[in-house]
Design an enzyme around this catalytic site. Structure first.
Site, PDB file in Angstrom:
ATOM      1  N   ASP A  68       0.804  -1.218   0.000  1.00 54.08           N
ATOM      2  CA  ASP A  68       0.000   0.000   0.000  1.00 54.08           C
ATOM      3  C   ASP A  68       0.839   1.271   0.000  1.00 54.08           C
ATOM      4  O   ASP A  68       0.483   2.255  -0.650  1.00 54.08           O
ATOM      5  CB  ASP A  68      -0.940   0.010   1.218  1.00 54.08           C
ATOM      6  N   TYR A  96     -10.031  -0.358   2.760  1.00 52.96           N
ATOM      7  CA  TYR A  96      -9.547  -0.429   4.137  1.00 52.96           C
ATOM      8  C   TYR A  96      -9.222   0.950   4.695  1.00 52.96           C
ATOM      9  O   TYR A  96      -8.829   1.855   3.957  1.00 52.96           O
ATOM     10  CB  TYR A  96      -8.265  -1.272   4.213  1.00 52.96           C
ATOM     11  N   HIS A 135      -6.412 -13.346   4.811  1.00 51.81           N
ATOM     12  CA  HIS A 135      -5.298 -12.515   4.355  1.00 51.81           C
ATOM     13  C   HIS A 135      -4.459 -12.096   5.552  1.00 51.81           C
ATOM     14  O   HIS A 135      -4.850 -12.289   6.703  1.00 51.81           O
ATOM     15  CB  HIS A 135      -5.798 -11.290   3.570  1.00 51.81           C
ATOM     16  N   HIS A 161      -1.773  -8.927   7.186  1.00 53.74           N
ATOM     17  CA  HIS A 161      -1.316  -7.539   7.135  1.00 53.74           C
ATOM     18  C   HIS A 161       0.062  -7.486   7.784  1.00 53.74           C
ATOM     19  O   HIS A 161       0.231  -7.883   8.942  1.00 53.74           O
ATOM     20  CB  HIS A 161      -2.255  -6.615   7.908  1.00 53.74           C
TER      21      HIS A 161
END
Length: 657
Positions: free
Chosen positions: A318, A402, A452, A454
């Site tokens: 990101d 998000y 997933h 992070h």
């Protein structure tokens, strides 16, 4: 209550504003830097400005300035430019305020971050493509204006798309019932597009078969949660038993803000803001003693664990692929921050090179954090208790679906904490009625959230009472049984010196409680011990991507929770300067391969933490905040409890016999 501050550091005597060498670029400086490059290189409209940020001076120049302000280093801007017509990337360095171009070079074989104008344009490019339209019609979708198209990055995985093959994003599609509907409730699964951002065309459309688009609503506004067709459904609307909670400081807050210079009790630091990183902290010190030169989020990586065609390419970096400074929210009093608030703006650039002010990008306030310490003498009944207060510096970013809220906390006892609060809407998929997903959790009829992870990597440029530091790995370890350990209870904290970058990669041992300690061996406390801070490795997870896989190549930093490298002002990002569509392996593996000395020198810690998101139904339609982070604690930096001098709370009634 909120107040704004002048974001310039003022010189004395009524002179023109003087900027600290680490102050973020002003709007005027951004405009001057872009104008200088345009004029010097005869740039036209096809030259797009990706980033314009402060070109920070080396650490020794900043220290020299703080010792003698006559030694101010020149202010410079660094620019990254994408020349669309040439399909080329350039870097420039411009001196300020004059605006002379000191350096201008083409960088071969890289793709800079996706620009905001590209992010927004991708939706219309896809919407006008006949192949995508045909895929929508197969699913009964005729009103294309109600389609939400999110431009996910294009990782260099199978089918491989490297930086030299073009400039791409890979949008996915969702559907709204109406313009104000939460479109993430209605994923259009199985349709994957690839957009060429240089030519502004759709390169390919993949259709992996029709799965019915889920129809159940999942809105979250005050009015729409009362809709019986909504999940979840609250027929009475918002709760009515919540009384007002007001936070007031009758005499005002205890911190002082002069431009981007923050002072709070014994803490002193400077706040920065960049297009790529967003919030940055500089020159963190306590009672005049340095602790950290620079602290910032270096990268974020979100790999999805579903091998299905819609999801296996969800491997987004990101920060490196989008730039979180550009995506920072304008914060609101009573909503994002509560109390006696001060705000700082973030100034970034648009893709024409014009300055853009992100209003209220950074929130500053102090808050109560429970008791700092307490003891009751049970024999006499004598009680002493103090409360802990902390200073909060925060920002919030929206990256597509998000939200990430970033918090730096400074405590009265010398502790520094970093916390990321995850929220927003899960990136989901559709599933056939009656099926159970192998790699996710159903959250609503026909909708599932894929597993997933992070990963967050924070770069900590340490400066414990100066720049001559060393790092120890400390592992509590049981002694063997024997005469010296007759009842088998003995254990010690075993220390291993990380001598050089051949030892740069360090592994966690959470069951033993392993931590890392940054030491200045030349500065001793009153007990004769070297001063130090220790990093407590909370929320460490392992990646599930196989070593050597395309996923692993994207973000190799995630395979070790801690990396230790020697300071280099040009090594700022765990995945390198240009991770977009890169083959992988850049950043930390390259830095550590230099095998530099790490003993009694300038060291940098790179700490990775995160969370495995096995989605819950309770994460729908908006995920409750999930916090992860770590702490830095003084370990011999002081002798005695630094918060012992906290004032008594509420008068003398907390001090009694």
């Amino acid at each position: 209550m909120a107040f704004l501050v002048d974001t310039h550091d003022q010189a004395s005597g009524g002179q023109a504003p003087r900027l600290h060498p680490l102050a973020p670029l002003t709007a005027a400086e951004i405009a001057a830097a872009a104008s200088a490059v345009k004029a010097a290189k005869s740039l036209g409209d096809t030259a797009r400005f990706v980033y314009i940020s402060l070109h920070e001076p080396p650490k020794h120049e900043v220290i020299a300035f703080e010792q003698d302000e006559r030694k101010a280093p020149p202010r410079r801007a660094k620019l990254i430019i994408r020349e669309r017509q040439e399909h080329a990337t350039y870097e420039a360095v411009v001196s300020l305020p004059g605006g002379s171009v000191e350096d201008y070079k083409r960088v071969q074989g890289v793709q800079p971050s996706v620009m905001l104008e590209e992010f927004l344009a991708a939706e219309d490019i896809v919407r006008n493509d006949p192949r995508w339209q045909e895929a929508m019609r197969k699913r009964g979708i005729e009103d294309f204006s109600l389609c939400m198209i999110d431009p996910w990055s294009t990782p260099n995985v199978e089918p491989a798309v490297g930086p030299g093959d073009g400039r791409f994003v890979s949008p996915l599609t969702w559907l709204r019932d109406d313009p104000n509907d939460n479109g993430y409730a209605h994923p259009v699964d199985g349709v994957i597009t690839r957009v060429n951002l240089d030519t502004r065309t759709v390169d390919s459309v993949e259709d992996h078969g029709v799965i019915p688009v889920p129809i159940t609503k999942a809105n979250y506004s005050t009015e729409k949660i009362k809709d019986p067709d909504n999940i979840p459904y609250f027929p009475d609307g918002p709760r009515r038993d919540v009384k007002p909670l007001d936070i007031t400081q009758r005499e005002g807050p205890s911190f002082q803000l002069d431009g981007y210079h923050l002072r709070w009790q014994k803490w002193d630091l400077r706040i920065g803001f960049t297009v790529r990183e967003g919030l940055v902290l500089h020159r963190i010190s306590y009672a005049g003693r340095s602790i950290i030169h620079r602290a910032s989020l270096s990268e974020m990586f979100v790999p999805y664990g579903d091998p299905g065609p819609t999801h296996y390419r969800k491997l987004v970096l990101d920060e490196g692929e989008y730039g979180i400074g550009l995506l920072t929210n304008s914060l609101e009093l009573g909503c994002d921050c509560l109390g006696e608030i001060a705000y700082l703006d973030g100034v970034v650039n648009d893709n024409d090179g014009n300055p853009v002010t992100m209003r209220n990008a950074i929130c500053l306030h102090e808050e109560d954090h429970g008791i700092a310490w307490k003891h009751t003498d049970f024999r006499t009944g004598y009680v002493e208790v103090r409360r802990m207060r902390r200073m909060v510096v925060s920002s919030i970013v929206t990256v597509g679906n998000y939200e990430y809220a970033y918090y730096w906390y400074l405590y009265q006892d010398g502790t520094i904490e970093y916390e990321v609060k995850l929220s927003g809407v899960i990136s989901n998929g559709a599933i056939e009625p009656g099926q159970t997903p192998e790699y996710g959790t159903i959250v609503a009829p026909g909708v599932y959230g894929p597993h997933h992870q992070h990963f967050f990597n924070v770069r900590l440029d340490m400066a414990i009472d100066g720049t001559a530091n060393r790092v120890y790995e400390v592992t509590p370890t049981a002694d063997p049984e024997g005469p010296a350990n007759p009842v088998g209870n003995a254990w010690r904290a075993r220390e291993v010196l990380i001598k050089d970058e051949t030892m740069a990669r360090r592994e966690a041992d959470p069951l033993a409680g392993r931590y890392w300690k940054v030491v200045n061996d030349s500065v001793k406390n009153e007990l004769g011990q070297p001063v130090a801070y220790k990093l407590m490795p909370n929320h460490v997870i392992k990646p599930f991507a196989h070593p050597g896989s395309a996923v692993a190549r994207r973000a190799p930093f995630m395979f070790s929770p801690l990396w230790v490298t020697a300071y280099n002002s040009g090594e700022l990002y765990a995945t390198g300067d240009y991770p977009n569509q890169a083959a992988g392996g850049q950043g930390l593996p390259e830095f550590a391969a230099r095998e530099r000395n790490l003993t009694d020198t300038d060291v940098v810690l790179w700490f990775t933490f995160g969370t495995n998101h096995v989605v819950r139904p309770e994460d729908w339609p908006v995920m409750p905040v999930h916090p992860v982070g770590f702490k830095l604690l003084p370990a011999g930096f002081f002798v005695g409890n630094p918060a012992l001098d906290n004032p008594q709370p509420g008068g003398n009634h907390c001090h009694h016999l």
